[in-house]
Design an enzyme around this catalytic site. Structure first.
Site, short mmCIF file in Angstrom:
data_model
loop_
_atom_site.label_atom_id
_atom_site.label_comp_id
_atom_site.label_asym_id
_atom_site.label_seq_id
_atom_site.Cartn_x
_atom_site.Cartn_y
_atom_site.Cartn_z
N ARG A 184 17.08 -6.68 13.65
CA ARG A 184 17.27 -5.81 14.82
C ARG A 184 18.65 -5.19 14.62
O ARG A 184 19.61 -5.87 14.27
CB ARG A 184 17.15 -6.63 16.08
CG ARG A 184 15.71 -7.17 16.20
CD ARG A 184 15.35 -7.67 17.57
NE ARG A 184 13.91 -7.56 17.77
CZ ARG A 184 13.04 -8.57 17.61
NH1 ARG A 184 13.46 -9.75 17.22
NH2 ARG A 184 11.76 -8.38 17.84
N CYS A 185 18.73 -3.89 14.77
CA CYS A 185 19.97 -3.18 14.46
C CYS A 185 20.41 -2.38 15.69
O CYS A 185 19.86 -1.31 15.97
CB CYS A 185 19.73 -2.25 13.26
SG CYS A 185 21.10 -1.17 12.88
N ARG A 195 4.91 -10.15 25.31
CA ARG A 195 5.97 -9.81 26.27
C ARG A 195 5.44 -9.05 27.47
O ARG A 195 5.68 -9.41 28.61
CB ARG A 195 7.06 -8.99 25.58
CG ARG A 195 8.12 -9.83 24.93
CD ARG A 195 9.10 -8.98 24.16
NE ARG A 195 8.43 -8.20 23.12
CZ ARG A 195 9.01 -7.35 22.30
NH1 ARG A 195 10.30 -7.14 22.40
NH2 ARG A 195 8.35 -6.70 21.37
N LYS A 212 -7.40 -29.22 21.83
CA LYS A 212 -8.59 -29.56 22.63
C LYS A 212 -9.11 -30.95 22.30
O LYS A 212 -9.67 -31.63 23.16
CB LYS A 212 -9.71 -28.53 22.38
CG LYS A 212 -9.57 -27.31 23.26
CD LYS A 212 -10.70 -26.34 23.05
CE LYS A 212 -11.78 -26.52 24.08
NZ LYS A 212 -12.65 -25.33 24.20
N ASP A 237 1.82 -8.60 19.23
CA ASP A 237 1.44 -8.44 20.65
C ASP A 237 0.24 -7.49 20.84
O ASP A 237 -0.39 -7.50 21.89
CB ASP A 237 2.61 -7.89 21.46
CG ASP A 237 3.71 -8.91 21.67
OD1 ASP A 237 3.51 -10.06 21.23
OD2 ASP A 237 4.74 -8.57 22.26
N ALA A 244 0.83 -1.21 0.00
CA ALA A 244 0.00 0.00 0.00
C ALA A 244 0.87 1.26 0.00
O ALA A 244 0.55 2.25 -0.67
CB ALA A 244 -0.93 -0.01 1.22
P1 ADP Z 1 10.00 -4.18 17.54
O1 ADP Z 1 9.97 -3.04 16.58
O2 ADP Z 1 9.33 -5.40 16.98
O3 ADP Z 1 9.49 -3.80 18.92
P2 ADP Z 1 12.76 -4.11 18.53
O4 ADP Z 1 12.39 -3.65 19.90
O5 ADP Z 1 13.79 -5.18 18.43
O6 ADP Z 1 11.52 -4.66 17.71
O7 ADP Z 1 13.25 -2.85 17.70
C1 ADP Z 1 13.62 -2.96 16.34
C2 ADP Z 1 14.74 -2.04 16.01
O8 ADP Z 1 14.33 -0.67 16.23
C3 ADP Z 1 16.00 -2.16 16.88
O9 ADP Z 1 16.84 -3.21 16.46
C4 ADP Z 1 16.66 -0.82 16.65
O10 ADP Z 1 17.30 -0.77 15.39
C5 ADP Z 1 15.44 0.12 16.63
N1 ADP Z 1 15.22 0.66 18.00
C6 ADP Z 1 14.65 0.04 19.05
N2 ADP Z 1 14.63 0.83 20.15
C7 ADP Z 1 15.23 1.99 19.78
C8 ADP Z 1 15.55 3.22 20.45
N3 ADP Z 1 15.24 3.40 21.74
N4 ADP Z 1 16.14 4.19 19.73
C9 ADP Z 1 16.46 4.00 18.43
N5 ADP Z 1 16.21 2.88 17.74
C10 ADP Z 1 15.59 1.88 18.40
#
Ligand code: ADP
Length: 319
Positions: free
Chosen positions: A72-73, A171, A154, A127, A22
């Site tokens: 995840r970065c 979580r 079930k 979630d 989209a």
């Molecule tokens: P979700 O988006 O599913 O909750 P995560 O909590 O692992 O998953 O977050 C995904 C990505 O978002 C992280 O790997 C990071 O790159 C970025 N991120 C998470 N928290 C922060 C933060 N406080 N500040 C900046 N980037 C963030």
């Protein structure tokens, strides 16, 4: 705006592809180019992207996961990482960004927006713990997977006189456990929002056993306790045997439901149009069937809980 970026980030959820489709097709409709960053924020930091055309999102609306991949970065959580991302976005001539993801990804979106990049977030999380939308993308699909699995369990529970203790995702939020408990007719839902008393739960199941009700379903949200821990406390106290099932990553997979496909399509379109109208630092959500924008600061600063009515319903109907 002439060119925007889009990414899927964090835990994948079914319907992310529908949202991406989209975003791409709405942008193209407005003659705006779209760069799809690969693997969330790491794609922005490492300049890994694909130029998206209409065909690039053909045949994806029914597919779970995300064709842009997710990741995840950790680097993006640092100021240096964010500066690098901002530098790359400017170098690539990106005028605005759409971030599709959960709570963490929206925190990242907020950080980008504070650094001057126009950003709109789209809530995608099984979630359903994100404030500012009644449902986040993927929650309904995950719920349907859980209900199918519990219905199957079930059959065995009733044939063999067993209690199945089933752990589901969630979580900090018991949405999946509570809603699945209502939809499956489970006897007990253990969720993080409510303190639980395992002695009382054991007494209740044993009292049912005395009435000749010799099977039950106990749904546990992972954020409340592990199914193994609950099993240790219930086993030997309820009159019949217990079995454990942890549904795990099954819950994220599969085709998105009709609800998620339509939600994702609406949110994707509105995210792009909001960016084009000059909005930034906001999330698009659906509240009472209307599309609304909420400041990311408010989204991230507000805790979303399962409705009290739903919690009461699990309790009343599980007796
Ligand atoms: P979700 O988006 O599913 O909750 P995560 O909590 O692992 O998953 O977050 C995904 C990505 O978002 C992280 O790997 C990071 O790159 C970025 N991120 C998470 N928290 C922060 C933060 N406080 N500040 C900046 N980037 C963030």
């Amino acid at each position: 705006m002439k060119r925007i970026g889009v990414m899927t980030s964090g835990g994948d959820s079914s319907g992310m592809n529908a949202a991406l489709r989209a975003v791409v097709r709405t942008a193209l409709d407005h003659e705006v180019e779209v760069f799809g960053f690969l693997r969330g924020y790491s794609g922005v930091i490492n300049k890994k992207y694909e130029v998206m055309d209409s065909k690039s999102v053909s045949g994806v609306i029914q597919r779970g996961g995300t064709i842009l991949r997710s990741a995840r970065c950790e680097e993006f959580k640092t100021d240096e990482g964010q500066e690098r991302a901002v530098g790359n976005l400017r170098e690539l001539g990106i005028d605005g960004v759409v971030v599709i993801g959960g709570d963490g990804s929206l925190r990242g979106a907020n950080a980008l927006s504070k650094k001057g990049i126009p950003v709109i977030g789209i809530p995608a999380s099984i979630d359903n713990d994100i404030f500012g939308t009644d449902m986040s993308i993927g929650a309904d699909s995950a719920l349907n997977v859980i209900v199918d699995a519990v219905d199957m369990l079930k059959d065995t529970a009733s044939s063999h006189d067993r209690a199945f203790i089933i752990e589901v995702m969630g979580r900090n939020c018991g949405y999946l456990a509570a809603m699945a408990a209502i939809a499956c007719g489970a006897e007990v839902a253990i969720i993080p929002e409510i303190t639980f008393d395992l002695d009382k739960i054991a007494e209740r199941l044993y009292a049912r056993y005395k009435e000749g009700r010799t099977n039950s379903i106990v749904l546990v949200a992972e954020g409340a306790a592990s199914a193994y821990k609950i099993d240790e406390q219930l086993k030997g106290r309820i009159g019949y045997e217990t079995r454990i099932t942890v549904l795990g990553h099954l819950q994220r997979g599969g085709s998105p439901t009709v609800f998620d496909r339509i939600l994702a399509s609406r949110l994707g379109r509105n995210a792009v149009e909001s960016l084009l109208q000059g909005e930034s630092g906001k999330m698009v959500g659906q509240v009472r069937n209307r599309i609304v924008l909420t400041d990311l600061e408010e989204v991230l600063g507000t805790c979303k809980m399962v409705d009290l009515e739903m919690i009461e319903l699990t309790d009343i109907l599980g007796r």
